[in-house]
Scaffold this motif. Structure first.
Motif, PDB file in Angstrom:
ATOM      1  N   MET A  99       0.830  -1.209   0.000  1.00 51.43           N
ATOM      2  CA  MET A  99       0.000   0.000   0.000  1.00 51.43           C
ATOM      3  C   MET A  99       0.864   1.258   0.000  1.00 51.43           C
ATOM      4  SD  MET A  99      -2.990  -1.103   2.712  1.00 51.43           S
ATOM      5  CE  MET A  99      -3.615   0.576   2.775  1.00 51.43           C
ATOM      6  N   VAL A 100       1.919   1.265   0.822  1.00 53.16           N
ATOM      7  CA  VAL A 100       2.797   2.442   0.890  1.00 53.16           C
ATOM      8  C   VAL A 100       3.505   2.663  -0.439  1.00 53.16           C
ATOM      9  CG1 VAL A 100       4.874   3.396   1.965  1.00 53.16           C
ATOM     10  CG2 VAL A 100       3.127   2.294   3.382  1.00 53.16           C
ATOM     11  N   LEU A 101       4.086   1.600  -0.994  1.00 49.79           N
ATOM     12  CA  LEU A 101       4.890   1.749  -2.212  1.00 49.79           C
ATOM     13  C   LEU A 101       4.024   2.030  -3.429  1.00 49.79           C
ATOM     14  CD1 LEU A 101       7.468  -1.110  -1.550  1.00 49.79           C
ATOM     15  CD2 LEU A 101       7.834   1.354  -1.324  1.00 49.79           C
ATOM     16  N   GLU A 102       2.864   1.368  -3.547  1.00 45.49           N
ATOM     17  CA  GLU A 102       1.969   1.666  -4.663  1.00 45.49           C
ATOM     18  C   GLU A 102       1.406   3.077  -4.539  1.00 45.49           C
ATOM     19  OE1 GLU A 102       0.381  -2.744  -6.059  1.00 45.49           O
ATOM     20  OE2 GLU A 102      -0.911  -1.499  -4.786  1.00 45.49           O
ATOM     21  N   GLY A 103       1.255   3.545  -3.293  1.00 42.07           N
ATOM     22  CA  GLY A 103       0.824   4.928  -3.096  1.00 42.07           C
ATOM     23  C   GLY A 103       1.850   5.926  -3.605  1.00 42.07           C
TER      24      GLY A 103
ATOM     25  N   ALA B   5      23.983  -6.195   1.233  1.00 40.96           N
ATOM     26  CA  ALA B   5      22.706  -5.502   1.426  1.00 40.96           C
ATOM     27  C   ALA B   5      22.915  -3.999   1.329  1.00 40.96           C
ATOM     28  CB  ALA B   5      22.107  -5.866   2.779  1.00 40.96           C
ATOM     29  N   PHE B   6      21.970  -3.311   0.689  1.00 45.64           N
ATOM     30  CA  PHE B   6      22.077  -1.858   0.541  1.00 45.64           C
ATOM     31  C   PHE B   6      21.748  -1.160   1.861  1.00 45.64           C
ATOM     32  CE2 PHE B   6      20.018   2.233  -0.236  1.00 45.64           C
ATOM     33  CZ  PHE B   6      21.022   2.901  -0.920  1.00 45.64           C
ATOM     34  N   ASP B   7      20.759  -1.696   2.588  1.00 43.84           N
ATOM     35  CA  ASP B   7      20.325  -1.048   3.823  1.00 43.84           C
ATOM     36  C   ASP B   7      19.701  -2.090   4.754  1.00 43.84           C
ATOM     37  OD1 ASP B   7      19.822   0.956   5.663  1.00 43.84           O
ATOM     38  OD2 ASP B   7      19.022   2.336   4.156  1.00 43.84           O
ATOM     39  N   PHE B   8      19.434  -1.676   5.999  1.00 47.17           N
ATOM     40  CA  PHE B   8      18.884  -2.582   7.010  1.00 47.17           C
ATOM     41  C   PHE B   8      17.854  -1.791   7.820  1.00 47.17           C
ATOM     42  CE2 PHE B   8      18.596  -5.272  10.701  1.00 47.17           C
ATOM     43  CZ  PHE B   8      18.959  -6.547  10.246  1.00 47.17           C
ATOM     44  N   LEU B   9      16.586  -2.237   7.805  1.00 46.83           N
ATOM     45  CA  LEU B   9      15.508  -1.536   8.495  1.00 46.83           C
ATOM     46  C   LEU B   9      14.905  -2.420   9.581  1.00 46.83           C
ATOM     47  CD1 LEU B   9      13.610   0.103   5.487  1.00 46.83           C
ATOM     48  CD2 LEU B   9      15.303   1.161   6.983  1.00 46.83           C
ATOM     49  N   GLU B  10      14.439  -1.783  10.653  1.00 39.74           N
ATOM     50  CA  GLU B  10      13.801  -2.497  11.753  1.00 39.74           C
ATOM     51  C   GLU B  10      12.287  -2.287  11.719  1.00 39.74           C
ATOM     52  OE1 GLU B  10      15.536  -2.097  15.700  1.00 39.74           O
ATOM     53  OE2 GLU B  10      17.257  -1.057  14.800  1.00 39.74           O
ATOM     54  N   LYS B  11      11.547  -3.338  12.065  1.00 44.74           N
ATOM     55  CA  LYS B  11      10.098  -3.229  12.234  1.00 44.74           C
ATOM     56  C   LYS B  11       9.814  -2.671  13.635  1.00 44.74           C
ATOM     57  CE  LYS B  11       9.283  -7.385   9.407  1.00 44.74           C
ATOM     58  NZ  LYS B  11       8.732  -8.760   9.404  1.00 44.74           N
ATOM     59  N   PRO B  12       8.718  -1.927  13.805  1.00 48.16           N
ATOM     60  CA  PRO B  12       7.766  -1.506  12.775  1.00 48.16           C
ATOM     61  C   PRO B  12       8.363  -0.411  11.884  1.00 48.16           C
ATOM     62  CG  PRO B  12       7.221  -0.501  14.878  1.00 48.16           C
ATOM     63  CD  PRO B  12       8.348  -1.451  15.145  1.00 48.16           C
ATOM     64  N   LEU B  13       8.000  -0.441  10.621  1.00 49.87           N
ATOM     65  CA  LEU B  13       8.565   0.485   9.648  1.00 49.87           C
ATOM     66  C   LEU B  13       7.802   1.802   9.640  1.00 49.87           C
ATOM     67  CD1 LEU B  13       8.967  -2.066   6.708  1.00 49.87           C
ATOM     68  CD2 LEU B  13      10.727  -1.302   8.301  1.00 49.87           C
ATOM     69  N   GLU B  14       8.537   2.898   9.625  1.00 51.46           N
ATOM     70  CA  GLU B  14       7.924   4.219   9.496  1.00 51.46           C
ATOM     71  C   GLU B  14       7.824   4.569   8.019  1.00 51.46           C
ATOM     72  OE1 GLU B  14      10.105   7.055  11.696  1.00 51.46           O
ATOM     73  OE2 GLU B  14       9.820   6.059  13.636  1.00 51.46           O
ATOM     74  N   ARG B  15       6.694   5.095   7.628  1.00 48.47           N
ATOM     75  CA  ARG B  15       6.428   5.364   6.217  1.00 48.47           C
ATOM     76  C   ARG B  15       7.502   6.270   5.603  1.00 48.47           C
ATOM     77  NH1 ARG B  15       1.919   5.865   2.634  1.00 48.47           N
ATOM     78  NH2 ARG B  15       2.359   7.454   1.054  1.00 48.47           N
ATOM     79  N   GLU B  16       7.821   7.391   6.281  1.00 51.07           N
ATOM     80  CA  GLU B  16       8.781   8.346   5.709  1.00 51.07           C
ATOM     81  C   GLU B  16      10.158   7.712   5.550  1.00 51.07           C
ATOM     82  OE1 GLU B  16       6.825   8.874   8.254  1.00 51.07           O
ATOM     83  OE2 GLU B  16       5.389  10.351   7.438  1.00 51.07           O
ATOM     84  N   THR B  17      10.571   6.944   6.556  1.00 52.30           N
ATOM     85  CA  THR B  17      11.883   6.290   6.480  1.00 52.30           C
ATOM     86  C   THR B  17      11.922   5.278   5.344  1.00 52.30           C
ATOM     87  OG1 THR B  17      12.201   6.533   8.867  1.00 52.30           O
ATOM     88  CG2 THR B  17      13.559   4.900   7.748  1.00 52.30           C
TER      89      THR B  17
ATOM     90  N   VAL C 114      10.058   5.147   2.569  1.00 50.75           N
ATOM     91  CA  VAL C 114      10.026   5.806   1.251  1.00 50.75           C
ATOM     92  C   VAL C 114      11.390   6.407   0.923  1.00 50.75           C
ATOM     93  CG1 VAL C 114       9.034   7.725  -0.048  1.00 50.75           C
ATOM     94  CG2 VAL C 114       7.550   6.245   1.322  1.00 50.75           C
ATOM     95  N   LEU C 115      12.030   7.020   1.918  1.00 48.56           N
ATOM     96  CA  LEU C 115      13.344   7.634   1.688  1.00 48.56           C
ATOM     97  C   LEU C 115      14.386   6.581   1.334  1.00 48.56           C
ATOM     98  CD1 LEU C 115      15.241  10.077   1.755  1.00 48.56           C
ATOM     99  CD2 LEU C 115      15.541   9.672   4.224  1.00 48.56           C
ATOM    100  N   ARG C 116      14.420   5.447   2.075  1.00 53.44           N
ATOM    101  CA  ARG C 116      15.418   4.411   1.816  1.00 53.44           C
ATOM    102  C   ARG C 116      15.182   3.760   0.447  1.00 53.44           C
ATOM    103  NH1 ARG C 116      17.587   2.922   6.872  1.00 53.44           N
ATOM    104  NH2 ARG C 116      17.638   4.848   8.112  1.00 53.44           N
TER     105      ARG C 116
END
Length: 472
Positions: A23-27, A108-120, A122-124
């Motif tokens: 939903m976030v990425l298609e948005g 790996a290009f990056d490493f993210l932790e859950k829960p994911l923040e929308r702004e973070t 989208v930026l990554r």
């Protein structure tokens, strides 16, 4: 190109996580595909080319980092699917330092932790796709540059040359390339560099004939501030620039004797001193040299150091003249047409069969350089199909002209003009003029210098520079 042109694969065994990411990425306008398992992800990666992968570290039946390792090794994807250069962002609900370090180490290009923040998120994602686009552009430019310096030819002389290059390139051996002007000696040097252990280093070309004798030492070895008039600051020499790479000394036969002595020292010790300096600088540079002169004769005449010749001539290679491999002319002509069209933004053009036949019948005294110049002229001036009427007159009558009398010894062959640079033409014209004047005064240097209105010592210098020797 829109964001929909950058398909993204989301790999996570939690349905809600996949749905949220979609939903976030298609948005944001991206095209998104989902995989609930490692097997499903492997299947999709092998069928579709994705520009980004969001991958969970811990899948129900698989380890996400192991999937990452397989992707980066090229075991997943292939020609029909995703390539191993695709950026991967790892996602974890139980992140730890060890996982992050391992994922980064495996590419790996990056490493993210859950829960994911929308702004973070989208930026990554945006950063990863920008890196992907930049990497693709660099690779495109790299291939374009490599294509420009590609060696073309399937004839027996070229096959023999390829075999020699394949043997010497992986070694550290010095190479001396000989051959007529315009035969592609620089291409041979670049081919050796690109297949050598120092291919990641710089390829530095030095035209020894184009640099004035009083400046060549500064160019090669650098200088300190105040070393001479105009030295307003410290400058690294080209040997330092080529440290860890390859130095190509083109037209080495025209280098001054004083510069030859310093080059010899670098080859012997791997050390140099800047002009006006005292500090010894170590360099590890592979040296490839080239010349169109007979260095054995230059050594005998005292114009080239014998010890430097032996140092350079570890592996001798000869660039064959184009007249020795006329069977390669159609391949070369087609390659030059393609290059010239791309460089000038033209639509693709083609050579008519009769044009190819005319080109192959010519003796090409200016070698590949002359052929390239002729093709460039044809591409610029001709329509979509290059026909016989577009050829210069000397090529249309090439067969009959070749049977006629050769130019006199003191005449410039007009067929060579297209192959010459302005400097080459000036030097050759001056050489023939000086020979005529010397013959007029029976090779009396003093009388010839007086007639020319120059100092006797200056005339001697020009004769040495142009390789003019007294005729018997």
């Amino acid at each position: 190109m829109t964001r929909a042109d950058h398909p993204i694969l989301v790999v996570d065994d939690e349905k809600n996580i996949r749905r949220t990411l979609r939903m976030v990425l298609e948005g944001e306008g991206y095209e998104v595909a989902e995989a609930a398992s490692g097997d499903e992800a492997t299947s999709l990666l092998g069928q579709t080319r994705f520009d980004l992968v969001l991958l969970d570290v811990m899948l129900a039946e698989a380890n996400g980092i192991e999937l990452l390792e397989r992707l980066k090794r090229g075991e997943i994807g292939g020609d029909a699917g995703t390539d191993r250069a695709v950026p991967v962002i790892m996602i974890s609900g139980h992140a730890n330092v060890a996982d992050a370090v391992r994922a980064t180490r495996e590419g790996a290009f990056d490493f993210l932790e859950k829960p994911l923040e929308r702004e973070t998120l989208v930026l990554r994602v945006r950063n990863a796709l920008e890196r992907r686009a930049m990497t693709a552009e660099v690779e495109r430019l790299r291939q374009a540059v490599a294509g420009k310096w590609e060696m073309v030819g399937e004839s027996a002389p070229m096959q023999d040359l390829y075999r020699q290059i394949a043997k010497v390139a992986p070694t550290k051996g010095r190479v001396l390339i000989t051959g007529e002007s315009g035969t592609g000696k620089e291409l041979i040097a670049r081919a050796i560099h690109q297949s050598s252990p120092v291919a990641a280093g710089e390829f530095v070309k030095v035209n020894c004939a184009a640099i004035p004798p009083e400046l060549i030492e500064s160019e090669l070895f650098g200088h300190e501030r105040g070393a001479f008039t105009g030295a307003v600051g410290r400058r690294r020499g080209l040997f330092e620039v080529a440290d860890g790479g390859t130095m190509f000394l083109d037209e080495i036969g025209d280098m001054s004797l004083s510069a030859q002595a310093k080059v010899l020292r670098v080859l012997q010790t791997g050390e140099l001193v800047r002009v006006g300096g005292e500090k010894t600088i170590r360099v590890d540079t592979r040296v490839i040299a080239a010349t169109n002169k007979d260095l054995d004769k230059e050594v005998a005449a005292g114009r080239f150091r014998e010890d430097l010749f032996f140092r350079l001539n570890v592996v001798p290679l000869r660039a064959p003249a184009l007249r020795e491999r006329l069977g390669d002319v159609p391949l070369l002509a087609a390659a030059f047409v393609r290059q010239c069209c791309e460089e000038n933004g033209f639509r693709p053009k083609r050579l008519a069969p009769e044009v190819v036949a005319r080109l192959q019948a010519h003796s090409w005294p200016g070698n590949v350089r002359e052929l390239r110049n002729v093709i460039e002229r044809l591409v610029i001036m001709a329509d979509d199909e290059i026909t016989e009427r577009d050829l210069p007159p000397y090529l249309v009558g090439g067969a009959r002209r070749a049977e006629g009398p050769a130019p006199a010894a003191n005449e410039l062959d007009p067929r060579r003009f297209l192959a010459l640079t302005l400097r080459d033409f000036r030097d050759e014209s001056e050489k023939e003029f000086l020979k005529l004047k010397l013959r007029e005064y029976e090779w009396n240097i003093s009388r010839t210098a007086q007639a020319l209105g120059i100092e006797r010592t200056n005339l001697h210098k020009r004769l040495r520079a142009l390789g003019i020797e007294r005729e018997s």
